[in-house]
Write a protein that holds these residues in place. Sequence first.
Motif, mmCIF file in Angstrom:
data_model
loop_
_atom_site.group_PDB
_atom_site.id
_atom_site.type_symbol
_atom_site.label_atom_id
_atom_site.label_comp_id
_atom_site.label_asym_id
_atom_site.label_seq_id
_atom_site.Cartn_x
_atom_site.Cartn_y
_atom_site.Cartn_z
ATOM 1 N N ILE B 13 35.030 37.190 36.381
ATOM 2 C CA ILE B 13 35.514 36.466 37.629
ATOM 3 C C ILE B 13 34.539 36.359 38.454
ATOM 4 C CG2 ILE B 13 37.546 36.216 39.098
ATOM 5 C CD1 ILE B 13 39.169 37.963 37.222
ATOM 6 N N TYR B 15 34.194 35.192 42.508
ATOM 7 C CA TYR B 15 34.855 34.719 43.742
ATOM 8 C C TYR B 15 33.834 34.061 44.707
ATOM 9 C CZ TYR B 15 39.313 37.489 42.686
ATOM 10 O OH TYR B 15 40.361 37.672 42.246
ATOM 11 N N VAL B 31 37.657 30.324 42.504
ATOM 12 C CA VAL B 31 37.761 30.965 41.450
ATOM 13 C C VAL B 31 37.166 30.629 40.202
ATOM 14 C CG1 VAL B 31 39.240 32.740 40.167
ATOM 15 C CG2 VAL B 31 39.678 32.084 42.846
ATOM 16 N N GLU B 33 36.355 31.606 36.052
ATOM 17 C CA GLU B 33 36.888 32.789 35.051
ATOM 18 C C GLU B 33 36.012 32.453 33.759
ATOM 19 O OE1 GLU B 33 41.432 34.379 36.057
ATOM 20 O OE2 GLU B 33 40.743 33.441 34.123
ATOM 21 N N ARG B 90 38.027 43.558 33.825
ATOM 22 C CA ARG B 90 37.558 42.488 34.565
ATOM 23 C C ARG B 90 36.302 42.863 35.227
ATOM 24 N NH1 ARG B 90 43.847 42.175 36.355
ATOM 25 N NH2 ARG B 90 43.154 44.312 36.553
ATOM 26 N N ILE B 92 34.406 41.361 38.707
ATOM 27 C CA ILE B 92 34.373 40.405 39.903
ATOM 28 C C ILE B 92 33.211 40.410 40.609
ATOM 29 C CG2 ILE B 92 35.666 39.913 42.010
ATOM 30 C CD1 ILE B 92 37.900 40.574 40.400
#
Lengths: 310, 310
Positions: B13, B15, B31, B33, B90, B92
């Motif tokens: 992901i 951001y 965002v 993904e 995940r 980030i």
Amino acid sequence: MILTVTLNAALDITYRVPALTPHASHRVTEVIERPGGKGLNVARVLAALGHDVTVTGFAGGDTGRTLHDRLTREPRVTDALLPVDGATRRTIAVADAATGDTTQLNEPGPSISPAEWSAFQESYEELLRRGAAAVALCGSLPPGVPVGAYAVLVRAARAAGVPVLLDTSGEALRHGLGARPDIIKPNADELAELTGSHEPAQATRDARRRGAHAVVASLGARGLRAVTPEGTWQAVPPARVHGNPTGAGDSAVAGLLSALVEELPWPDRLARAVALSAATVAAPVAGEFVPSTYEDLLARVAVTGEATAA
Amino acid sequence: MILTVTLNAALDITYRVPALTPHASHRVTEVIERPGGKGLNVARVLAALGHDVTVTGFAGGDTGRTLHDRLTREPRVTDALLPVDGATRRTIAVADAATGDTTQLNEPGPSISPAEWSAFQESYEELLRRGAAAVALCGSLPPGVPVGAYAVLVRAARAAGVPVLLDTSGEALRHGLGARPDIIKPNADELAELTGSHEPAQATRDARRRGAHAVVASLGARGLRAVTPEGTWQAVPPARVHGNPTGAGDSAVAGLLSALVEELPWPDRLARAVALSAATVAAPVAGEFVPSTYEDLLARVAVTGEATAA
């Protein structure tokens, strides 16, 4: 049953890291996930107090599926979140083990279509008719929901004879006020933004003139100040509580609503809200509260003020 | 078909935030993904080069479901990820719009049970038998998978007569080397960690003595250095490329593997790997590459070195 509305529900994720350093790579040592968004937090506290709660709003995508899964595990909580095409947002709280501080990353909400918003209103009115004892409208509006949304929902609650508490901020609060909610619960910043005044007594009275029947202002460590048709009160926790303020406002809403439904007088409602809020700050897990701390604090909250002369 | 193994797959992901400030609250403006973990990145590049790829490893939980959903949309990629009880991790990447820098938060992987690991080995051997032209074993090991896992998987590939490339680090690499993989592709840090030497020529030779048939060391802007049974070469990009190095190593692996399967000689394999890697650094989206940039660079990569005397 108490109804809570969370139009911009979230999957709240907490990452524990040894120390957050911008532009470095971090191994997350612990991941905690739970349903989030103010109305879902309020529901959790209401359920812990022994009330049956129905939660509604929107949920979509894989994160929405996680939300539904988690809600089925929560006792006394009925999941009435409506499906939407967009994905429920995540919020990431990066908790720094070294300092105890938290860095917050909030995704934008999913875009709600006019058809989804219309389906929500229908379902919401049906839930009100099905015997809601009170309703809390909580948090921000996701993209696509009209800015006047809370005015529509407040009006529907009042038409159904269901007491309605509105806990939001900015334009959403300003518009919602026009429909005359029974209670609003702004914090000091929200109150100042709404009224332009940083003086709590003045600002609380002014907020009430803008349409709310009762204004309960949360003033952090100074507790709650309520201006209501029945009187004006201030409730203060027994001592400054140290800890994490996340969710303290949501616990206050749960305290106010549960006490309203139990038909307690205003001073008792405020005492409960302040004790729950302080117990939430003191709890080791963000947004939770320890029942024994709550009960201990409840006995020691000081409420001053007076009822309006009849 | 080329097989890539990603035991610790991820949902990557990204951001975008205006500027990351520790202990502040941030509204994420964008965002993105996508399936992540080195083997899945390698597969995406192989597919873009026109090769059919099968991806295997583990996927579980709601994040695993997202991974499966995304993989079905990728042309030329067959999803053979095995289900596990734990949730796929995940990662980030918080991209700072002000500076262009990225802050990385990586969840730990799901814990793999002995039964899940055993089921994986069975399925992996079946995939090797079904006609894999080459296999890449990529990335870290999730909790629960034995530290000698890559040695087991290298041995199975060699027993099946399938050329095997190992791209990992630390203990997982050290153990895997013992089973004599055809190619390893350490970067300068991994090479130094493995051999104790910071001198690339020395360290590359030393890594080869520890078990790999060929060592291709990626040296960042200085390109690739390969020590192989056929000879020793260095391939250097035409100019220093500016951009985001995320995924550059995975593109190099895809370059090496695709050229191996196409039976190109080592100098051509290295030229392709260097050009793909540089085109990935130059691409606006992390981990992708622009085909025209790749082709332009490919024509200009300088390969020096010599074949081993027969």
